[in-house]
Design an enzyme around this catalytic site. Structure first.
Site, PDB file in Angstrom:
ATOM      1  N   TYR A   1       0.851  -1.190   0.000  1.00  0.00           N
ATOM      2  CA  TYR A   1       0.000   0.000   0.000  1.00  0.00           C
ATOM      3  C   TYR A   1       0.881   1.232   0.000  1.00  0.00           C
ATOM      4  CZ  TYR A   1      -3.482   3.436   1.553  1.00  0.00           C
ATOM      5  OH  TYR A   1      -4.315   4.526   1.662  1.00  0.00           O
TER       6      TYR A   1
ATOM      7  N   LYS B   1       3.761   9.135   8.919  1.00  0.00           N
ATOM      8  CA  LYS B   1       3.566   8.522  10.232  1.00  0.00           C
ATOM      9  C   LYS B   1       4.570   9.035  11.286  1.00  0.00           C
ATOM     10  CE  LYS B   1       0.721   5.057   8.219  1.00  0.00           C
ATOM     11  NZ  LYS B   1       0.762   4.168   7.078  1.00  0.00           N
TER      12      LYS B   1
ATOM     13  N   ASP C   1       9.301   3.068  -0.007  1.00  0.00           N
ATOM     14  CA  ASP C   1       8.225   3.720   0.723  1.00  0.00           C
ATOM     15  C   ASP C   1       8.395   3.357   2.195  1.00  0.00           C
ATOM     16  OD1 ASP C   1       5.997   4.698   1.895  1.00  0.00           O
ATOM     17  OD2 ASP C   1       4.561   3.733   0.540  1.00  0.00           O
TER      18      ASP C   1
END
Ligand code: PLP
Length: 426
Positions: A142, A265, A237
């Site tokens: 994702y 995050k 990522d």
């Protein structure tokens, strides 16, 4: 009906699914979501005043636990000076300098407001810098919800049974090629089929949106070699792994260098922050230096930067955090395996650093197809049982469990006690 259920009834009237991000709706576990009033250390409290040991940790940002005084005080100080100026500030320079110091290969940084935005912008940069259109991603990984990356995606896109999304034109995703995680030959085949046309290979260095799946030894190194041969850029990522596996992220942990790295995050300390980074030569392709356009009204927001800078600085000054959270996660993983075995429930627990996830399957989980083989009905019952015992896990199988610096031996033991009570009921 408890208060959370009452609120949820109101919520679904005015918010699609009652939430602002799909996985929060608890659909995969078949119950009304808990509405949270506050959090502190390893704990969450809901609208009914119930307390939970939290392993979602806001999906990763709260590596130090909730409401950490150092971060809270940095935010309180920043707020007093105003919320947003639309002009450069000192803290943007400080956090970028810190990232350049901590993250291998990073010479320049562009701040954005989310992980989605970071990855979307990094892909644009990869395309702009190489003059190529195709990208390769991995099934079950994702990378946020931008159009070209919502193809065979993981996380809640997976739990909802919609690997991609309506509203994404075929014309856009035709440039997105999909390979298999931990399968170098699937990447090589795509690079051979589209010679000189692949701008970048984008990967979560540890897949953490299909549950946690570790890279096989040699997989990331192999991607590096394939990218070098084909002229594609390697994009890590690190929205989850960044500042989590190590201060320098997956690049440091695995000793493999990427060309572009994205963060989110943890980097915001709980505020909405993302970033994409790389060498000076690549990053100077970005506006206003170069032809790749990208901008943001609230990017580098002073309050968000205060939170991120405080968290990264704390981590730099307390590198022992990394050993601590990894040891706790390993201890939990071992305990979960044992509890499952004693109850006769087939569970494979993957763990790396402070990330872990139990899959309800008798086979080892080293690829996306293994993860998909997990019994999600059993996961749902496990989730409900653990919640009833005061442990808040990710409300879907295909998410990671996060251990923070604030989890103490007492919470870990309470978690295993809950698991020992719940497994035999599954
Ligand atoms: C969470 C996540 C994103 C998206 O970040 P948002 O801040 O939710 O937009 C991108 N990539 C990975 C690996 C993620 O885990």
């Amino acid at each position: 009906m408890d208060r959370c259920e009452q609120l949820y009834e109101q919520a679904v009237e005015v918010l699609p699914g009652g939430v602002n991000s799909p996985v929060r709706a608890y659909r995969a576990v078949g119950m009304a979501p808990r509405f949270i009033t506050r959090a502190d250390g390893p704990w969450l409290w809901d609208e009914d005043g119930k307390r939970y040991i939290d392993y979602v940790c806001s999906w990763g940002p709260m590596i130090l636990g909730h409401n950490h005084p150092v971060i809270r005080e940095a935010v309180e100080r920043a707020v007093k000076d105003g919320l947003s100026f639309g002009a450069p500030t000192r803290r943007e320079v400080e956090i970028a300098r810190l990232m350049v110091e901590l993250v291998p290969g990073v010479e320049m940084v562009r701040m954005v407001n989310s992980g989605t935005e970071a990855v979307m912008s990094a892909v644009r940069l990869a395309r702009g810098a190489t003059g190529r259109d195709k990208i390769i991603k991995f099934e079950g990984c994702y990378h946020g919800h931008s159009d070209c990356l919502l193809v065979n995606a993981g996380s809640s896109a997976l739990a909802g049974g919609h690997p991609s999304s309506a509203g994404v034109p075929e014309d856009i995703v035709k440039h997105t090629l999909t390979a298999q995680f931990n399968d170098l030959s699937s990447v090589e085949a795509l690079l051979d089929a589209w010679p000189g046309q692949v701008a970048c290979v984008i990967v979560e260095p540890v897949a953490a949106n299909m549950g946690v799946v570790n890279p096989d030894p040699g997989f990331l190194e192999g991607l590096r070699t394939l990218c070098d041969k084909s002229g594609a850029l390697l994009l890590f990522d690190e929205v989850i792994t960044g500042f989590r596996l190590a201060l320098g992220g997956a690049q440091e942990y695995f000793g493999v260098r990427a060309d572009l790295v994205t963060f989110g995050k943890i980097i915001g300390g709980g505020m909405p922050v993302g970033a994409y980074c790389g060498s000076r030569a690549l990053m100077e392709q970005v506006a206003p230096c170069g032809p790749v356009y990208q901008a943001g009204t609230l990017s580098g927001n002073p309050v968000a930067m205060a939170a991120g800078l405080a968290q990264l600085t704390y981590l730099k000054e307390h590198p022992e955090v990394y050993e601590d959270i990894a040891a706790k996660a390993a201890w939990l993983a071992a305990g979960l395996r044992k509890a499952a075995e004693e109850a006769g429930v087939p569970v494979a627990v993957n763990q790396i650093g402070s990330l872990l996830s139990p899959f309800f399957t008798p086979t080892a989980v080293t690829a996306f197809v293994d993860a998909k083989g997990s019994d999600v009905g059993r996961y749902a019952r496990y989730f409900q049982g653990m919640l009833a015992h005061g442990v808040a896990l990710a409300p879907a199988q295909f998410e990671a469990m996060f251990v923070s610096a604030a989890h103490t031996r007492a919470e870990l033991e309470a978690t295993l006690a809950a698991a020992r009570a719940v497994f035999p009921t599954l």
